[in-house]
Design a protein around this motif. Structure first.
Motif, PDB file in Angstrom:
ATOM      1  N   TYR A  71      10.110  34.956  34.141  1.00  0.00           N
ATOM      2  CA  TYR A  71      10.687  35.311  32.839  1.00  0.00           C
ATOM      3  C   TYR A  71      11.548  34.159  32.310  1.00  0.00           C
ATOM      4  CZ  TYR A  71      13.046  38.075  29.254  1.00  0.00           C
ATOM      5  OH  TYR A  71      13.533  38.553  28.066  1.00  0.00           O
TER       6      TYR A  71
ATOM      7  N   LEU B 194       9.284  31.239  31.188  1.00  0.00           N
ATOM      8  CA  LEU B 194       8.574  31.509  29.934  1.00  0.00           C
ATOM      9  C   LEU B 194       9.509  31.508  28.734  1.00  0.00           C
ATOM     10  CD1 LEU B 194       6.066  34.303  31.073  1.00  0.00           C
ATOM     11  CD2 LEU B 194       5.563  31.894  30.627  1.00  0.00           C
ATOM     12  N   LYS B 195      10.756  31.900  28.949  1.00  0.00           N
ATOM     13  CA  LYS B 195      11.735  31.923  27.858  1.00  0.00           C
ATOM     14  C   LYS B 195      12.421  30.575  27.655  1.00  0.00           C
ATOM     15  CE  LYS B 195      13.044  35.286  25.993  1.00  0.00           C
ATOM     16  NZ  LYS B 195      12.643  35.909  24.700  1.00  0.00           N
TER      17      LYS B 195
ATOM     18  N   THR C   5       3.688  27.396  34.619  1.00  0.00           N
ATOM     19  CA  THR C   5       3.980  27.855  33.254  1.00  0.00           C
ATOM     20  C   THR C   5       4.100  26.697  32.276  1.00  0.00           C
ATOM     21  OG1 THR C   5       6.360  27.849  33.735  1.00  0.00           O
ATOM     22  CG2 THR C   5       5.179  29.937  34.027  1.00  0.00           C
TER      23      THR C   5
ATOM     24  N   ASP D 124       0.443  35.739  33.739  1.00  0.00           N
ATOM     25  CA  ASP D 124      -0.383  36.191  32.609  1.00  0.00           C
ATOM     26  C   ASP D 124       0.106  37.535  32.085  1.00  0.00           C
ATOM     27  OD1 ASP D 124      -1.911  33.923  32.818  1.00  0.00           O
ATOM     28  OD2 ASP D 124      -3.579  34.887  33.879  1.00  0.00           O
TER      29      ASP D 124
ATOM     30  N   LYS E  84       3.349  37.038  30.152  1.00  0.00           N
ATOM     31  CA  LYS E  84       3.091  36.418  28.844  1.00  0.00           C
ATOM     32  C   LYS E  84       2.752  37.480  27.808  1.00  0.00           C
ATOM     33  CE  LYS E  84       1.526  31.795  30.288  1.00  0.00           C
ATOM     34  NZ  LYS E  84       0.357  30.890  30.428  1.00  0.00           N
ATOM     35  N   GLN E  85       1.993  38.495  28.202  1.00  0.00           N
ATOM     36  CA  GLN E  85       1.653  39.573  27.287  1.00  0.00           C
ATOM     37  C   GLN E  85       2.865  40.444  26.970  1.00  0.00           C
ATOM     38  OE1 GLN E  85      -1.560  41.645  29.210  1.00  0.00           O
ATOM     39  NE2 GLN E  85      -3.095  40.191  28.535  1.00  0.00           N
TER      40      GLN E  85
ATOM     41  N   SER F  56       5.445  38.434  24.668  1.00  0.00           N
ATOM     42  CA  SER F  56       4.918  37.766  23.475  1.00  0.00           C
ATOM     43  C   SER F  56       5.277  38.519  22.195  1.00  0.00           C
ATOM     44  CB  SER F  56       3.393  37.650  23.573  1.00  0.00           C
ATOM     45  OG  SER F  56       2.784  38.917  23.645  1.00  0.00           O
TER      46      SER F  56
END
Length: 308
Positions: A189, A192-193, A254, A301, A304-305, A308
């Motif tokens: 997390y 991705l952020k 990532t 993955d 990410k969903q 998003s």
């Protein structure tokens, strides 16, 4: 089969129930949703909402699976009484349901029962090195008490009980936020952020990670294979990974520009952890199948969903 699952709305429970429903079993879940973020219960499930230590059930079942717990260190440190209760009175309640049903009980304990293990990989015969009054004892010692109570029911009443000790299971639906976030989901997390990857201590501590699909496969074997009365199994991996290496792997996978930020170490945090899986391999024919890179890709993955 009629199967009762405590904590069935949580991370592990939701994946186990997916498997059991697909196999045609009738499932009843007890959960108060106190630790649930990504709820994924199928419509076919019978839901009893409430704390396991307070629930009264008169129905009988063929199998009882006790998963209800607060497994995140930051969370159980903030809720020590609730943690100890679900792993004591909650276990007692599930044992009584099992005894009255003449059912099979599978208890999901934890690798935390080993504490700061002096044998790595750690076998089921190791007694553990746990601080009984430390900040993590509300979880560690109550899990150990649960195991003692369960084996007491086995010895006094002949109850068919089986205990598993999972090691750092990860995958989709694993909470990443606040005090609930555990290391894999939190790192993904944060990456991705674009936030800092936060590591407690210097990152040299190790864990052996197990993808959730492998855990489900082991759990169903422990449930349904005959002749496992009173047995205890490690369910995990024997491949250690440093936490700082996990962070760097997730950064690479990532493509994140996040930086690693080191925080003060957590009290009583075990320096190393890995499972000796000799027993589960020999008795159940099980071993992990999903490589860490593959499991992380599936988990990344999914996140990410979600974000998003």
């Amino acid at each position: 089969m009629k199967i009762l699952v405590s904590g069935g709305a949580g991370f592990l429970g939701s994946f186990l129930i997916d498997r059991l429903i697909n196999d045609g079993h009738e499932i009843t879940v007890i959960d108060d949703f106190s630790t649930v973020k990504y709820r994924a219960l199928p419509e076919k499930v019978n839901l009893i909402k409430g704390k396991i230590e307070d629930v009264q059930i008169n129905d009988k079942f063929d199998y009882v699976v006790h998963l209800a717990a607060r497994p995140s260190p930051e969370d159980y440190i903030q809720h020590p009484v609730e943690t100890a209760m679900s792993n004591s009175m909650g276990t007692y309640k599930m044992l009584e349901i099992t005894r009255k049903s003449d059912a099979v009980m599978v208890y999901t304990s934890s690798s935390e029962v080993y504490g700061s293990a002096e044998i790595i990989p750690t076998p089921e015969t190791y007694w553990g090195k746990v601080n009984p009054i430390g900040i993590r004892s509300c979880y560690d010692e109550s899990k150990r008490f649960s195991e003692a109570l369960i084996l007491s029911y086995y010895r006094e009443y002949g109850l068919d009980v089986r205990i598993q000790r999972p090691f750092n299971v990860y995958g989709p639906r694993l909470r990443e936020d606040g005090s609930y976030g555990r290391v894999v989901s939190r790192f993904i997390y944060q990456a991705l952020k674009g936030d800092d990857i936060t590591i407690f201590g210097d990152g040299s501590q190790t864990r052996a990670f197990l993808y959730v699909d492998d855990w489900v496969e082991a759990t169903t074997k422990i449930m349904f294979i005959k002749g496992l009365k009173g047995e205890v199994f490690n369910v995990g991996s024997n491949k250690e990974m440093k936490i700082v290496d996990l962070a760097n792997l997730i950064l690479n996978m990532t493509g994140s520009k996040s930086r690693i930020k080191f925080l003060p170490p957590r009290p009583d945090d075990p320096p190393r952890r890995a499972a000796d899986i000799t027993k589960v391999r020999e008795k159940l024919g099980w071993e992990p199948k999903v490589p860490v890179e593959e499991g992380l890709k599936k988990t990344i993955d999914w996140f990410k969903q979600v974000i998003s």
